[in-house]
Design an enzyme around this catalytic site. Structure first.
Site, mmCIF file in Angstrom:
data_model
loop_
_atom_site.group_PDB
_atom_site.id
_atom_site.type_symbol
_atom_site.label_atom_id
_atom_site.label_comp_id
_atom_site.label_asym_id
_atom_site.label_seq_id
_atom_site.Cartn_x
_atom_site.Cartn_y
_atom_site.Cartn_z
ATOM 1 N N ASN A 29 118.830 -9.521 -6.304
ATOM 2 C CA ASN A 29 117.763 -8.241 -6.502
ATOM 3 C C ASN A 29 118.776 -7.106 -6.268
ATOM 4 O OD1 ASN A 29 115.462 -9.547 -7.777
ATOM 5 N ND2 ASN A 29 115.028 -10.034 -5.798
ATOM 6 N N ASN A 30 119.892 -7.162 -5.745
ATOM 7 C CA ASN A 30 120.726 -6.057 -5.110
ATOM 8 C C ASN A 30 121.523 -5.526 -6.219
ATOM 9 O OD1 ASN A 30 122.856 -4.442 -3.990
ATOM 10 N ND2 ASN A 30 122.394 -5.714 -2.171
ATOM 11 N N ASP B 151 126.383 -14.536 -0.742
ATOM 12 C CA ASP B 151 126.239 -14.131 0.648
ATOM 13 C C ASP B 151 127.432 -13.510 1.381
ATOM 14 O OD1 ASP B 151 123.802 -13.546 2.070
ATOM 15 O OD2 ASP B 151 124.304 -15.511 3.457
ATOM 16 N N GLY C 57 125.258 -0.401 2.173
ATOM 17 C CA GLY C 57 125.175 -1.160 3.406
ATOM 18 C C GLY C 57 126.387 -0.442 4.515
HETATM 19 P P1 IMP Z 1 123.633 -10.100 2.013
HETATM 20 O O1 IMP Z 1 124.683 -10.422 1.465
HETATM 21 O O2 IMP Z 1 122.856 -9.203 0.836
HETATM 22 O O3 IMP Z 1 122.817 -10.890 2.968
HETATM 23 O O4 IMP Z 1 123.961 -8.612 2.627
HETATM 24 C C1 IMP Z 1 124.330 -8.847 4.133
HETATM 25 C C2 IMP Z 1 124.446 -7.372 4.745
HETATM 26 O O5 IMP Z 1 125.865 -6.988 4.373
HETATM 27 C C3 IMP Z 1 123.534 -6.454 4.170
HETATM 28 O O6 IMP Z 1 123.280 -5.427 5.278
HETATM 29 C C4 IMP Z 1 124.363 -5.611 3.075
HETATM 30 O O7 IMP Z 1 124.030 -4.376 3.083
HETATM 31 C C5 IMP Z 1 125.854 -5.611 3.913
HETATM 32 N N1 IMP Z 1 126.962 -5.611 2.760
HETATM 33 C C6 IMP Z 1 127.139 -6.908 1.789
HETATM 34 N N2 IMP Z 1 128.251 -6.655 1.158
HETATM 35 C C7 IMP Z 1 128.283 -5.399 1.492
HETATM 36 C C8 IMP Z 1 129.758 -4.512 0.873
HETATM 37 O O8 IMP Z 1 130.380 -4.608 -0.021
HETATM 38 N N3 IMP Z 1 129.734 -3.267 1.741
HETATM 39 C C9 IMP Z 1 128.886 -3.034 2.689
HETATM 40 N N4 IMP Z 1 127.984 -3.873 3.222
HETATM 41 C C10 IMP Z 1 127.803 -4.764 2.611
#
Ligand code: IMP
Length: 195
Positions: free
Chosen positions: A8-9, A68, A149
């Site tokens: 959903n991102n 992930d 992020g």
């Molecule tokens: P998830 O894969 O959605 O679980 O993301 C894990 C964490 O890493 C979250 O806090 C995201 O905001 C951060 N994150 C994932 N991909 C990126 C990126 O490309 N740049 C910066 N932060 C990221």
């Protein structure tokens, strides 16, 4: 070929969508009519990615993939890693996570870190995984307003700018997610000829 992307991102969708050839049509969870948030209960990116794509496959029976991503900081022995999203607490937002990271690294000279993305694809009921890594370092203070992020504090090797100071196209040149997606696309283009 139609593929559900189990996220959903909107930032992840915006980064991955332009990397796919026209022959691969991406369907978001919303477009697939799936509202639920998928848990990430495991202690590795691989297992969490796998869980997400398996949950969506079990609901839809369709070809799908998930990803992930974790930030692995050398001085923190790979942390926050699988806990990257929840680093400053269960409901922490990006600013809180960044502040905690900068605080923990305040007196640390070794700023090396990497982003690691694991994509889990389920194609015709079988799972395949693809990894993308971007090496870099954590800046001293947040900068920029692009991306999402940890982008304001992550500076990829080969650049003096953090991701949040880059356009999407510039981030893609270095990006962990782009590298994992390129492997996914390469695989799908070969597999598609066998379907
Ligand atoms: P998830 O894969 O959605 O679980 O993301 C894990 C964490 O890493 C979250 O806090 C995201 O905001 C951060 N994150 C994932 N991909 C990126 C990126 O490309 N740049 C910066 N932060 C990221």
């Amino acid at each position: 070929m139609e593929l559900i992307f189990a996220t959903n991102n909107l930032h992840k969708i915006a980064e991955i969508q332009p990397l796919l050839p026209a022959s691969i049509r991406l369907k978001t969870l919303k477009q697939a009519g799936i509202e639920q948030d998928i848990p990430e209960p495991h202690d590795s990116l691989e297992a969490n990615a796998s869980e997400k794509s398996k949950v969506i496959h079990s609901i839809t029976g369709a070809n799908c993939f998930s990803e992930d991503t974790g930030l692995e900081v050398v001085a923190l022995k790979g942390a926050p890693g699988v806990k990257t999203a929840r680093y400053a607490g269960e409901n922490a937002g990006p600013n809180e996570n960044i502040n905690k990271l900068l605080d923990v690294l305040r007196n640390e000279n070794d700023r090396r870190a990497r982003f690691r993305t694991v994509i889990s694809l389920i194609l015709n009921g079988k799972e395949f995984q693809f990894e993308g890594i971007c090496e870099g370092r954590i800046g001293d203070a947040p900068s920029g307003n692009q991306g999402f992020g940890y982008d304001p504090v992550f500076i990829p090797d080969g650049s003096d700018s953090c991701f949040a100071d880059m356009t999407l196209e510039e981030k893609q040149q270095f990006s962990h997610r782009r590298k994992a997606t390129d492997k996914l696309v390469g695989f799908l283009l070969v597999e598609a000829t066998k379907l």
